[in-house]
Design a protein around this motif. Structure first.
Motif, PDB file in Angstrom:
ATOM      1  N   GLU A  24       0.835  -1.200   0.000  1.00  0.00           N
ATOM      2  CA  GLU A  24       0.000   0.000   0.000  1.00  0.00           C
ATOM      3  C   GLU A  24       0.870   1.252   0.000  1.00  0.00           C
ATOM      4  N   LYS A  25       1.958   1.212   0.748  1.00  0.00           N
ATOM      5  CA  LYS A  25       2.844   2.373   0.819  1.00  0.00           C
ATOM      6  C   LYS A  25       3.408   2.709  -0.564  1.00  0.00           C
ATOM      7  N   SER A  68       1.941   4.446   6.043  1.00  0.00           N
ATOM      8  CA  SER A  68       0.790   4.425   5.130  1.00  0.00           C
ATOM      9  C   SER A  68      -0.339   5.338   5.591  1.00  0.00           C
TER      10      SER A  68
END
Length: 100
Positions: A24-25, A68
């Motif tokens: 996700e990051k 994130s």
């Protein structure tokens, strides 16, 4: 396995850019870089300096220092700013799964 898809669409030109990410990051950093490039390309340093005060974050900011959750806030700030500047470009991140 989860993957994240970053999508940028220009509604006037019917162009779409897609990239996939295993974290996700990584997706968030890519999404931020895309919108920053869209909003700052074609301007010289003096013009950018004049525009910078209205930007939600510094366009050259190092994004690796954030987690994130922080990046989600930053990307939302940039997307909101980007929509105000050019409503014909849309940005999205989708989480999906790959089964294999």
């Amino acid at each position: 396995m989860n993957i994240w898809v970053v999508r940028q669409t220009c509604t006037m030109e019917h162009d779409t850019y897609l990239s996939t990410h295993i974290t996700e990051k990584g997706a968030l950093i890519t999404a931020i870089k895309i919108v920053r490039e869209d909003l700052t390309d074609g301007f010289d340093e003096d013009e950018l300096e004049d525009m910078r005060s209205g930007m939600p974050h510094h366009p050259e900011e190092d994004l690796m220092q954030y987690d994130s959750k922080q990046l989600r806030g930053i990307v939302n700030d940039w997307w909101e700013y980007g929509f105000d500047m050019n409503e014909h470009v849309q940005y999205q991140i989708h989480q999906t799964q790959v089964v294999g």
